[in-house]
Design a protein around this motif. Structure first.
Motif, PDB file in Angstrom:
ATOM      1  N   THR A 262       0.840  -1.204   0.000  1.00 28.24           N
ATOM      2  CA  THR A 262       0.000   0.000   0.000  1.00 28.24           C
ATOM      3  C   THR A 262       0.875   1.253   0.000  1.00 28.24           C
ATOM      4  OG1 THR A 262      -1.787  -1.153   1.155  1.00 28.24           O
ATOM      5  CG2 THR A 262      -1.805   1.248   1.232  1.00 28.24           C
ATOM      6  N   ASP A 263       1.934   1.256   0.797  1.00 29.64           N
ATOM      7  CA  ASP A 263       2.841   2.407   0.819  1.00 29.64           C
ATOM      8  C   ASP A 263       3.504   2.603  -0.555  1.00 29.64           C
ATOM      9  OD1 ASP A 263       2.274   2.977   3.455  1.00 29.64           O
ATOM     10  OD2 ASP A 263       4.000   1.877   4.239  1.00 29.64           O
ATOM     11  N   TYR A 264       3.966   1.497  -1.131  1.00 27.99           N
ATOM     12  CA  TYR A 264       4.569   1.561  -2.474  1.00 27.99           C
ATOM     13  C   TYR A 264       3.563   2.100  -3.487  1.00 27.99           C
ATOM     14  CZ  TYR A 264       5.256  -0.588  -7.085  1.00 27.99           C
ATOM     15  OH  TYR A 264       5.302  -0.827  -8.446  1.00 27.99           O
TER      16      TYR A 264
ATOM     17  N   ASP B  70       2.821   5.841  -3.089  1.00 26.89           N
ATOM     18  CA  ASP B  70       3.968   6.664  -3.483  1.00 26.89           C
ATOM     19  C   ASP B  70       4.100   6.786  -4.996  1.00 26.89           C
ATOM     20  OD1 ASP B  70       4.714   7.191  -0.900  1.00 26.89           O
ATOM     21  OD2 ASP B  70       6.271   5.643  -0.820  1.00 26.89           O
TER      22      ASP B  70
ATOM     23  N   GLU C 160      -5.932   8.700   2.746  1.00 28.84           N
ATOM     24  CA  GLU C 160      -4.898   7.683   2.830  1.00 28.84           C
ATOM     25  C   GLU C 160      -4.977   6.869   4.119  1.00 28.84           C
ATOM     26  OE1 GLU C 160      -0.927   8.934   2.090  1.00 28.84           O
ATOM     27  OE2 GLU C 160      -1.367   9.706   0.082  1.00 28.84           O
ATOM     28  N   GLU C 161      -5.226   7.529   5.261  1.00 25.64           N
ATOM     29  CA  GLU C 161      -5.215   6.816   6.538  1.00 25.64           C
ATOM     30  C   GLU C 161      -6.311   5.769   6.604  1.00 25.64           C
ATOM     31  OE1 GLU C 161      -5.301   7.705  11.375  1.00 25.64           O
ATOM     32  OE2 GLU C 161      -5.233   9.364   9.934  1.00 25.64           O
TER      33      GLU C 161
ATOM     34  N   ARG D 102      -5.472   2.872   4.189  1.00 24.73           N
ATOM     35  CA  ARG D 102      -4.475   1.945   4.752  1.00 24.73           C
ATOM     36  C   ARG D 102      -5.107   1.046   5.821  1.00 24.73           C
ATOM     37  NH1 ARG D 102      -0.783   6.380   4.417  1.00 24.73           N
ATOM     38  NH2 ARG D 102       1.017   5.910   3.083  1.00 24.73           N
TER      39      ARG D 102
END
Length: 215
Positions: free
Chosen positions: A131-133, A136, A200-201, A204
Protein backbone atom coordinates in the motif's frame (compact mmCIF):
# COMPACT_ATOMS: atom_id res chain seq x y z
CA UNK A 1 4.95 -27.15 1.85
CA UNK A 2 6.70 -27.26 5.21
CA UNK A 3 4.56 -27.02 8.34
CA UNK A 4 5.04 -25.73 11.86
CA UNK A 5 2.80 -24.77 14.79
CA UNK A 6 1.37 -21.94 12.74
CA UNK A 7 0.14 -24.29 10.02
CA UNK A 8 1.41 -24.77 6.45
CA UNK A 9 4.16 -22.34 5.53
CA UNK A 10 5.18 -20.96 2.18
CA UNK A 11 8.65 -21.58 0.78
CA UNK A 12 9.24 -17.84 1.07
CA UNK A 13 8.24 -17.83 4.74
CA UNK A 14 11.11 -20.05 5.86
CA UNK A 15 14.79 -19.16 5.28
CA UNK A 16 16.48 -21.62 2.95
CA UNK A 17 19.48 -23.68 3.90
CA UNK A 18 21.77 -23.14 0.89
CA UNK A 19 23.34 -26.56 1.40
CA UNK A 20 20.02 -28.40 1.29
CA UNK A 21 18.21 -26.23 -1.28
CA UNK A 22 20.75 -24.70 -3.69
CA UNK A 23 18.21 -23.78 -6.36
CA UNK A 24 15.86 -20.79 -6.36
CA UNK A 25 12.39 -21.16 -4.91
CA UNK A 26 9.35 -20.79 -7.21
CA UNK A 27 8.79 -17.30 -5.80
CA UNK A 28 12.39 -16.29 -6.49
CA UNK A 29 11.94 -17.39 -10.10
CA UNK A 30 9.14 -14.82 -10.44
CA UNK A 31 11.28 -11.95 -9.16
CA UNK A 32 11.58 -9.06 -11.65
CA UNK A 33 15.03 -9.49 -13.25
CA UNK A 34 17.30 -6.49 -13.84
CA UNK A 35 17.67 -5.59 -17.52
CA UNK A 36 20.66 -7.01 -19.42
CA UNK A 37 21.99 -4.63 -22.05
CA UNK A 38 25.06 -3.09 -23.66
CA UNK A 39 26.83 -0.24 -21.88
CA UNK A 40 25.60 2.40 -24.36
CA UNK A 41 22.04 1.09 -24.17
CA UNK A 42 22.24 1.12 -20.37
CA UNK A 43 23.39 4.77 -20.42
CA UNK A 44 20.52 5.75 -22.71
CA UNK A 45 18.06 3.84 -20.55
CA UNK A 46 19.32 5.55 -17.39
CA UNK A 47 19.12 8.98 -19.04
CA UNK A 48 15.55 8.35 -20.23
CA UNK A 49 14.36 7.06 -16.88
CA UNK A 50 15.99 9.94 -15.00
CA UNK A 51 14.38 12.48 -17.34
CA UNK A 52 11.00 10.76 -17.17
CA UNK A 53 11.06 10.54 -13.37
CA UNK A 54 11.95 14.23 -13.08
CA UNK A 55 9.35 15.41 -15.59
CA UNK A 56 6.62 13.20 -14.13
CA UNK A 57 7.38 14.55 -10.65
CA UNK A 58 7.24 18.14 -11.90
CA UNK A 59 4.23 17.95 -14.22
CA UNK A 60 2.40 14.69 -13.51
CA UNK A 61 2.34 11.65 -15.75
CA UNK A 62 -0.49 12.94 -17.94
CA UNK A 63 1.20 16.32 -18.36
CA UNK A 64 4.35 15.01 -20.02
CA UNK A 65 4.75 13.88 -23.63
CA UNK A 66 7.16 11.32 -25.03
CA UNK A 67 8.70 14.12 -27.13
CA UNK A 68 9.50 16.07 -23.96
CA UNK A 69 11.11 13.03 -22.37
CA UNK A 70 13.23 12.29 -25.44
CA UNK A 71 14.42 15.89 -25.58
CA UNK A 72 15.25 16.03 -21.87
CA UNK A 73 17.12 12.72 -22.08
CA UNK A 74 19.06 13.71 -25.20
CA UNK A 75 17.90 10.72 -27.25
CA UNK A 76 15.97 10.46 -30.48
CA UNK A 77 12.22 10.03 -30.35
CA UNK A 78 12.51 6.86 -32.40
CA UNK A 79 14.96 5.40 -29.90
CA UNK A 80 12.58 6.17 -27.07
CA UNK A 81 9.58 4.56 -28.77
CA UNK A 82 11.54 1.50 -29.88
CA UNK A 83 12.83 0.95 -26.37
CA UNK A 84 9.74 1.67 -24.28
CA UNK A 85 6.80 1.70 -26.72
CA UNK A 86 4.76 4.36 -24.95
CA UNK A 87 4.33 6.01 -21.55
CA UNK A 88 2.94 2.82 -20.05
CA UNK A 89 6.17 1.07 -21.02
CA UNK A 90 8.11 3.89 -19.41
CA UNK A 91 5.97 3.60 -16.28
CA UNK A 92 6.69 -0.12 -16.06
CA UNK A 93 10.43 0.48 -16.48
CA UNK A 94 10.44 3.19 -13.81
CA UNK A 95 8.68 0.85 -11.38
CA UNK A 96 10.99 -2.11 -12.02
CA UNK A 97 13.72 -1.11 -9.57
CA UNK A 98 11.21 -0.19 -6.87
CA UNK A 99 9.43 -3.53 -7.33
CA UNK A 100 12.73 -5.41 -7.08
CA UNK A 101 13.46 -3.64 -3.78
CA UNK A 102 10.12 -4.77 -2.32
CA UNK A 103 10.56 -8.28 -3.72
CA UNK A 104 14.01 -8.55 -2.17
CA UNK A 105 12.60 -7.49 1.21
CA UNK A 106 9.92 -10.17 0.91
CA UNK A 107 12.41 -12.88 -0.02
CA UNK A 108 15.37 -12.04 2.20
CA UNK A 109 14.53 -9.07 4.45
CA UNK A 110 13.73 -9.09 8.17
CA UNK A 111 10.35 -10.31 9.44
CA UNK A 112 7.48 -9.78 9.38
CA UNK A 113 7.76 -8.68 5.73
CA UNK A 114 10.59 -11.13 5.17
CA UNK A 115 10.88 -14.77 6.27
CA UNK A 116 10.63 -15.80 9.90
CA UNK A 117 7.18 -14.59 10.98
CA UNK A 118 3.85 -16.48 10.89
CA UNK A 119 2.11 -16.33 7.53
CA UNK A 120 -0.76 -14.20 8.89
CA UNK A 121 1.69 -11.56 10.11
CA UNK A 122 3.62 -11.64 6.85
CA UNK A 123 0.42 -11.13 4.88
CA UNK A 124 -0.48 -8.01 6.88
CA UNK A 125 3.08 -6.70 6.51
CA UNK A 126 2.99 -7.28 2.75
CA UNK A 127 -0.32 -5.47 2.30
CA UNK A 128 0.93 -2.54 4.40
CA UNK A 129 4.22 -2.33 2.47
CA UNK A 130 2.54 -2.68 -0.92
CA UNK A 131 0.00 0.00 0.00
CA UNK A 132 2.84 2.41 0.82
CA UNK A 133 4.57 1.56 -2.47
CA UNK A 134 1.32 2.01 -4.38
CA UNK A 135 0.45 5.36 -2.83
CA UNK A 136 3.97 6.66 -3.48
CA UNK A 137 3.74 5.80 -7.20
CA UNK A 138 0.00 5.71 -7.85
CA UNK A 139 -0.03 7.44 -11.24
CA UNK A 140 2.75 5.25 -12.62
CA UNK A 141 1.24 2.02 -11.33
CA UNK A 142 -2.17 2.96 -12.68
CA UNK A 143 -0.70 3.67 -16.11
CA UNK A 144 1.21 0.37 -16.18
CA UNK A 145 -1.87 -1.60 -15.06
CA UNK A 146 -4.39 -0.02 -17.43
CA UNK A 147 -2.37 0.28 -20.65
CA UNK A 148 -4.65 -2.34 -22.21
CA UNK A 149 -7.38 -4.69 -21.09
CA UNK A 150 -5.99 -7.07 -18.49
CA UNK A 151 -2.57 -5.42 -18.52
CA UNK A 152 -2.27 -5.64 -14.74
CA UNK A 153 -2.45 -9.43 -14.79
CA UNK A 154 0.19 -9.78 -17.52
CA UNK A 155 2.80 -7.76 -15.62
CA UNK A 156 5.48 -10.05 -14.21
CA UNK A 157 5.38 -8.29 -10.84
CA UNK A 158 1.69 -9.18 -10.41
CA UNK A 159 2.52 -12.86 -10.75
CA UNK A 160 5.07 -12.42 -7.95
CA UNK A 161 2.60 -10.59 -5.67
CA UNK A 162 -0.06 -13.21 -6.37
CA UNK A 163 2.22 -16.20 -5.76
CA UNK A 164 3.50 -14.70 -2.52
CA UNK A 165 -0.02 -13.90 -1.30
CA UNK A 166 -1.35 -17.35 -2.25
CA UNK A 167 1.51 -19.06 -0.39
CA UNK A 168 0.74 -17.03 2.72
CA UNK A 169 -2.94 -18.01 2.36
CA UNK A 170 -2.17 -21.72 2.01
CA UNK A 171 -4.62 -22.62 4.80
CA UNK A 172 -7.60 -21.05 3.01
CA UNK A 173 -9.90 -23.31 0.93
CA UNK A 174 -8.71 -21.80 -2.36
CA UNK A 175 -5.51 -19.78 -1.89
CA UNK A 176 -5.18 -18.73 -5.54
CA UNK A 177 -8.68 -17.23 -5.74
CA UNK A 178 -8.43 -15.64 -2.30
CA UNK A 179 -5.12 -14.05 -3.29
CA UNK A 180 -6.63 -12.58 -6.48
CA UNK A 181 -9.55 -11.24 -4.44
CA UNK A 182 -7.29 -9.56 -1.89
CA UNK A 183 -5.04 -8.09 -4.59
CA UNK A 184 -8.07 -6.66 -6.39
CA UNK A 185 -8.41 -4.18 -3.53
CA UNK A 186 -4.80 -3.12 -4.21
CA UNK A 187 -5.30 -2.28 -7.87
CA UNK A 188 -4.25 1.24 -8.76
CA UNK A 189 -7.54 1.90 -10.56
CA UNK A 190 -9.56 0.98 -7.45
CA UNK A 191 -7.32 2.93 -5.07
CA UNK A 192 -7.41 5.99 -7.32
CA UNK A 193 -11.21 5.87 -7.40
CA UNK A 194 -11.70 5.69 -3.63
CA UNK A 195 -8.73 7.66 -2.32
CA UNK A 196 -10.39 11.06 -2.63
CA UNK A 197 -13.43 9.79 -0.72
CA UNK A 198 -11.72 8.05 2.20
CA UNK A 199 -8.20 9.51 2.42
CA UNK A 200 -4.90 7.68 2.83
CA UNK A 201 -5.21 6.82 6.54
CA UNK A 202 -8.64 5.18 6.25
CA UNK A 203 -7.57 3.42 3.08
CA UNK A 204 -4.48 1.95 4.75
CA UNK A 205 -6.46 0.89 7.81
CA UNK A 206 -9.14 -0.75 5.68
CA UNK A 207 -6.63 -2.68 3.59
CA UNK A 208 -4.80 -3.95 6.68
CA UNK A 209 -8.12 -5.11 8.16
CA UNK A 210 -8.87 -6.89 4.90
CA UNK A 211 -5.48 -8.63 5.06
CA UNK A 212 -6.25 -9.85 8.59
CA UNK A 213 -9.67 -11.25 7.60
CA UNK A 214 -8.48 -14.38 5.71
CA UNK A 215 -6.39 -15.42 8.73
Amino acid sequence: MPENSNGPRSDSATPRDPASAPGPTPLELLRTPPPKERADAARNRAAVLEAAARLFAEHGVEGVSMDQIASAAGVGKGTLFRRFGDKSGLATALLDAKERTLQEAILHGPPPLGPGAPDAERLVAFVAAYTDYLLDHLELVRMSETASRGARYRIGAYRFWHQHTALLLSRSPDPAVTAHTLLAALSAEHVTAVLAQVGEERLRDGLVRLARAPA
